[in-house]
Design an enzyme around this catalytic site. Structure first.
Site, PDB file in Angstrom:
ATOM      1  N   TYR A   1       0.846  -1.233  -0.442  1.00 38.70           N
ATOM      2  CA  TYR A   1       0.424  -0.517   0.426  1.00 38.70           C
ATOM      3  C   TYR A   1       0.892   1.444  -0.166  1.00 38.70           C
ATOM      4  O   TYR A   1       1.999   1.128   0.382  1.00 38.70           O
ATOM      5  CB  TYR A   1      -1.189   0.103   0.661  1.00 38.70           C
ATOM      6  CG  TYR A   1      -0.408  -0.655   2.520  1.00 38.70           C
ATOM      7  CD1 TYR A   1       0.281   1.106   3.038  1.00 38.70           C
ATOM      8  CD2 TYR A   1      -0.377  -0.953   3.427  1.00 38.70           C
ATOM      9  CE1 TYR A   1       0.553   1.050   4.211  1.00 38.70           C
ATOM     10  CE2 TYR A   1       0.694  -1.036   4.402  1.00 38.70           C
ATOM     11  CZ  TYR A   1       0.831   0.175   5.383  1.00 38.70           C
ATOM     12  OH  TYR A   1       1.860  -0.101   6.289  1.00 38.70           O
TER      13      TYR A   1
ATOM     14  N   SER B   1       8.755   1.061  15.188  1.00 36.91           N
ATOM     15  CA  SER B   1       7.706   0.066  13.917  1.00 36.91           C
ATOM     16  C   SER B   1       7.643   0.206  13.060  1.00 36.91           C
ATOM     17  O   SER B   1       6.966  -0.554  11.802  1.00 36.91           O
ATOM     18  CB  SER B   1       7.591  -1.245  13.845  1.00 36.91           C
ATOM     19  OG  SER B   1       6.818  -2.020  14.269  1.00 36.91           O
ATOM     20  N   GLY B   2       5.834   1.326  12.874  1.00 39.95           N
ATOM     21  CA  GLY B   2       5.363   1.750  11.767  1.00 39.95           C
ATOM     22  C   GLY B   2       3.873   1.058  12.661  1.00 39.95           C
ATOM     23  O   GLY B   2       2.617   1.391  11.670  1.00 39.95           O
TER      24      GLY B   2
ATOM     25  N   HIS C   1      -4.951   5.758  12.967  1.00 40.65           N
ATOM     26  CA  HIS C   1      -4.979   6.693  12.195  1.00 40.65           C
ATOM     27  C   HIS C   1      -6.077   6.990  11.653  1.00 40.65           C
ATOM     28  O   HIS C   1      -7.645   6.167  12.054  1.00 40.65           O
ATOM     29  CB  HIS C   1      -4.023   6.862  11.486  1.00 40.65           C
ATOM     30  CG  HIS C   1      -4.260   5.494  10.495  1.00 40.65           C
ATOM     31  ND1 HIS C   1      -5.234   4.807   9.684  1.00 40.65           N
ATOM     32  CD2 HIS C   1      -3.552   4.217  10.317  1.00 40.65           C
ATOM     33  CE1 HIS C   1      -4.661   4.280   8.690  1.00 40.65           C
ATOM     34  NE2 HIS C   1      -3.823   3.361   9.508  1.00 40.65           N
TER      35      HIS C   1
ATOM     36  N   CYS D   1      -2.579  -1.210  11.708  1.00 44.28           N
ATOM     37  CA  CYS D   1      -3.027  -0.049  12.029  1.00 44.28           C
ATOM     38  C   CYS D   1      -3.782  -0.714  13.131  1.00 44.28           C
ATOM     39  O   CYS D   1      -5.233  -0.990  12.425  1.00 44.28           O
ATOM     40  CB  CYS D   1      -2.461   0.735  11.839  1.00 44.28           C
ATOM     41  SG  CYS D   1      -0.627   1.254  10.952  1.00 44.28           S
TER      42      CYS D   1
END
Length: 418
Positions: free
Chosen positions: A319, A333-334, A338, A357
């Site tokens: 993505y 690490s991300g 959101h 996420c």
């Protein structure tokens, strides 16, 4: 013969007289008893005494001493005087001639630079003082400040003067490895007005975090004192920081994400203020469990799967979304919480679809305050805690972000060097 004898005697007398004259000329003693020499010595002593009597009583001191290398960028360049007052101090960078601004104390007895000095720079100081009789004294010195190669700096979070959430640790990252952890940690002090015990924990040779056993008390003030100037972290590498910063702990907000029910409950100061439907990580890319601290906030940001290891067969990111709204970082690490505008409204609260996420319903452009993502972003502070439970994934590592809360107090204290 008589005449001859007389002449020889006359010649001998002449030589003797000549020798006497020669001795007189070399010794400068017409009287032969050292009178002239004594007169000269007496005159010299009078001149020296007069010069000494005319010398200023002011005594100037410059620190560090002349010729010093690896001088402190915080304390070097200080000028003081005893038995007098400073009337002029000039400090310049030797390479450029640029003058260093400084301040003279109100009583005239000291002077110091207004700001921290530059590293690896040679400085020159010229100082003039006067005693009570107006007689001048002068002192000069040159020194060179410590170089970047021979010094280390700690970059800390949170920023001075900010208001943060109850989960915000004091996190310090050093720009060089620390071998003498005890010396460095002993020179750092973290105190809270709450009175909570605060302990440091080394995650690596370059990272040291501080926190209390439980979250900070809401409304407390935390102060970080870095007294690292001159502290040796490793052989030949010394600290240069001498500063104090503080931050305020705001209201208590802890939000709990239940991956199974796909709901997030926001609790502020002990009361539930909102329940928000979410979409967490899909079964093949689940979200970490554990206590996570918001470390960064972005109204909009780009998220590319390639940066966190999610790539397709061609090596491209699975993505690449260039305008993710209302994004807040939860891990190095991300992992983010959101806004999500590309998922259908029906996803939130019913299906976990992300790459790990936590997504909240939102719109493209991050300009609709009525959206769940916008509300949570507006009502969150850096340092707020987001707890994830019910995920099939493992618990997040304590050093992955500002997430040391995922460690028992005993284990945390075991990582202290003092």
């Amino acid at each position: 013969m008589t005449v001859g004898k007389h002449r020889r005697g006359t010649a001998a007398v002449a030589v003797l007289v000549s020798g006497v004259l020669a001795l007189t000329a070399c010794g400068g003693d017409e009287d032969g008893d050292g009178t002239e020499k004594k007169k000269a010595q007496s005159q010299s002593e009078k001149v020296d005494r007069a010069a000494a009597e005319d010398t200023s009583a002011a005594r100037i001191s410059i620190k560090p001493k002349h010729g010093t290398d690896n001088a402190s960028i915080n304390s070097a360049g200080k000028v003081t005087v005893r038995e007098g007052k400073l009337v002029e101090v000039t400090m310049t960078a030797a390479s450029t001639g640029a003058e260093v601004p400084g301040t003279l104390a109100g009583d005239g007895t000291s002077w110091k630079p207004d700001a921290q000095l530059e590293r690896a720079t040679k400085y020159e100081i010229k100082a003039v003082a006067e005693d009570s009789e107006g007689r001048e004294a002068h002192e000069d010195a040159t020194f060179t400040t410590v170089s970047p190669e021979n010094s280390f700096i700690g970059y800390f979070k949170p920023d001075d003067g900010t208001t943060v959430g109850v989960g915000m640790p004091v996190s310090i990252n050093f720009d060089k490895p620390v071998s003498d952890k005890q010396a460095v940690q002993s020179a750092i002090d973290v105190d809270s007005t709450s009175g909570q015990e605060v302990v440091g924990h080394w995650f690596s040779d370059t990272r040291l975090d501080f926190r209390p056993e439980d979250y900070w008390q809401a409304g407390s003030k935390v102060t970080l004192d870095l007294d690292l100037d001159g502290v040796e972290a490793s052989d030949g590498v010394t600290g240069v920081q001498d500063k104090s910063v503080s931050f305020t702990v705001g209201r208590s907000q802890v939000s709990t994400v239940d991956v199974k029910t796909k709901q997030m409950t926001v609790v502020r100061d002990g009361k539930t203020i909102k329940t928000i439907p979410i979409s967490a990580g899909a079964p093949e890319t689940p979200t970490y469990n554990g206590e996570m601290v918001i470390s960064e906030k972005f109204k909009e940001t780009r998220m590319n799967g390639a940066t966190v290891g999610f790539t397709d067969d061609d090596g491209e990111g699975e993505y690449d979304i260039k305008d993710v709204p209302h994004a807040m970082r939860l891990s190095t690490s991300g992992t983010f919480i959101h806004g999500n505008y590309w998922g259908a409204d029906s996803v939130f609260g019913s299906v976990n679809t992300s790459h790990g996420c936590i997504g909240l319903n939102d719109v493209k452009g991050a300009d609709d305050p009525k959206q769940q993502g916008a509300w949570f972003y507006k009502n969150s502070l850096i340092g707020d805690v987001v707890v994830v439970k019910g995920s099939p994934d493992k618990e997040i590592q304590p050093d992955n972000g500002l997430n040391g809360w995922n460690m028992s107090w005993a284990d945390w204290k075991a990582g202290s060097a003092v």
